[in-house]
Design a protein around this motif. Structure first.
Motif, short mmCIF file in Angstrom:
data_model
loop_
_atom_site.label_atom_id
_atom_site.label_comp_id
_atom_site.label_asym_id
_atom_site.label_seq_id
_atom_site.Cartn_x
_atom_site.Cartn_y
_atom_site.Cartn_z
N LEU A 1 0.83 -1.21 0.00
CA LEU A 1 0.00 0.00 0.00
C LEU A 1 0.86 1.26 0.00
N MET A 2 1.97 1.24 0.75
CA MET A 2 2.86 2.39 0.79
C MET A 2 3.34 2.74 -0.61
N LEU B 1 0.36 4.09 -3.02
CA LEU B 1 0.04 5.50 -2.84
C LEU B 1 1.21 6.39 -3.27
N GLY B 2 2.44 5.94 -3.03
CA GLY B 2 3.60 6.71 -3.42
C GLY B 2 3.77 6.80 -4.93
N CYS C 1 7.29 -2.49 -2.83
CA CYS C 1 7.48 -1.63 -4.00
C CYS C 1 7.65 -2.46 -5.27
N LEU D 1 10.82 6.55 -1.14
CA LEU D 1 9.82 5.74 -0.46
C LEU D 1 10.26 5.37 0.96
N HIS E 1 5.76 9.47 0.70
CA HIS E 1 5.19 9.09 1.99
C HIS E 1 3.71 8.74 1.81
N GLU E 2 3.29 7.66 2.42
CA GLU E 2 1.93 7.15 2.20
C GLU E 2 0.83 8.10 2.66
N TYR F 1 -7.53 5.57 0.89
CA TYR F 1 -6.57 4.72 1.60
C TYR F 1 -7.09 3.29 1.66
N TYR G 1 -5.81 -0.10 -0.50
CA TYR G 1 -5.44 -1.33 0.21
C TYR G 1 -6.23 -2.51 -0.33
#
Length: 292
Positions: A105-106, A109-110, A135, A201, A226-227, A236, A240
């Motif tokens: 998820l990080m 969104l990044g 990633c 990231l 940054h998420e 969000y 996910y």
């Protein structure tokens, strides 16, 4: 802080396990929690001369058949599943996939912050921990067939991602897209080609710097990833759900499980002591169990 129900307390550079406390009415009891090695290693180091702190990245409650709840609270702490930053997994998702998806998820969104038209093929990801793993998987989900992974670990588990290529060295100034997932942007910047993109990231140190002159002359685009940079609760959760649904459909559950290690929570001090050392767990994702 004390009184938050945390099960792991960092004091003078060492981790300590605290006894469980009763779960207050209306809160979800913790069953598991997920380690964030880079972030928690920095916090651990800060307590050598600084104040003691509770530790934790993501704590998990609920049940697989009803959907795991994941919340950004200290290890083992009870939580409100409706709190900001909490997400719920698709029904039937394994604990391993739910934890892995939280790291992916990080990246999801990044990567949304990248300029349009950036070619993901042949991207370089610096790092081999859980952030890097998430990633590389997200780059695959978005269509990249080949991703170079810069790591000193020759047998890093991240190399089992389809299309991932482990490399101890990568050609300087040769990649159109470089994503630092290790918190070392200065090292990653050396790999960016003229006119390329550098994604940040991993969380850099406060003292980390990038040369403005190099940025200027290289014509680079630097993207903070940054998420929570553009946090919206609905988006969000939607992101996910999209990521975990893809993992469930396209990645072998046994492969996902091979990237995770679940250990009893009372062994947390031993795991913290190994961070940054060769004897640290081979699996990128470490999950503490708080079940009796």
């Amino acid at each position: 802080m004390l009184g938050d129900g945390a099960r792991v307390r960092l004091v003078a550079g060492r981790a300590h396990v605290l006894p469980a406390v009763p779960t207050p009415d209306g809160l979800t009891p913790a069953r598991f929690s997920v380690l964030s090695p880079g972030t928690e290693r920095r916090i651990l180091a800060a307590t050598v001369k600084g104040p003691a702190r509770s530790s934790g990245y993501i704590t998990v409650g609920g049940k697989q058949e009803r959907g795991w709840f994941l919340a950004p609270v200290p290890h083992g702490a009870p939580f409100n599943p409706q709190r900001e930053g909490a997400v719920v997994a698709v029904l039937g998702t394994s604990l391993h996939a739910a934890a892995l998806a939280r790291f992916q998820l990080m990246a999801s969104l990044g990567l949304a912050h990248l300029p349009g038209g950036v070619d993901l093929e042949g991207a370089v990801v610096a790092g081999s921990g859980p952030v890097a793993l998430g990633c590389v998987l997200e780059l695959r989900r978005r269509g990249a067939c080949r991703v170079q992974v810069l790591t000193s670990r020759r047998d890093a588990a991240i190399g089992r991602v389809p299309g991932a290529e482990l490399a101890g060295e990568v050609k300087a100034a040769g990649a159109g897209l470089v994503i630092d997932a290790a918190g070392l942007p200065e090292r990653a910047a050396e790999l960016v080609a003229q006119g390329g993109v550098l994604g940040l990231l991993g969380t850099p140190e406060e003292s980390g710097t990038l040369s403005a002159l190099k940025l200027h002359r290289g014509g680079w685009t630097v993207v903070g990833m940054h998420e929570l940079a553009a946090f919206d609760p609905g988006r969000y959760q939607a992101a996910y759900t999209e990521v975990v649904t893809w993992l469930n459909a396209w990645i072998d559950p046994e492969l996902i499980a091979s990237w995770c290690r679940t250990v009893p929570g009372d062994l947390a001090p031993r795991v913290f002591e190994s961070l940054g050392r060769p004897e640290r767990p081979d699996e990128p994702i470490v999950i503490f169990s708080w079940e009796a």
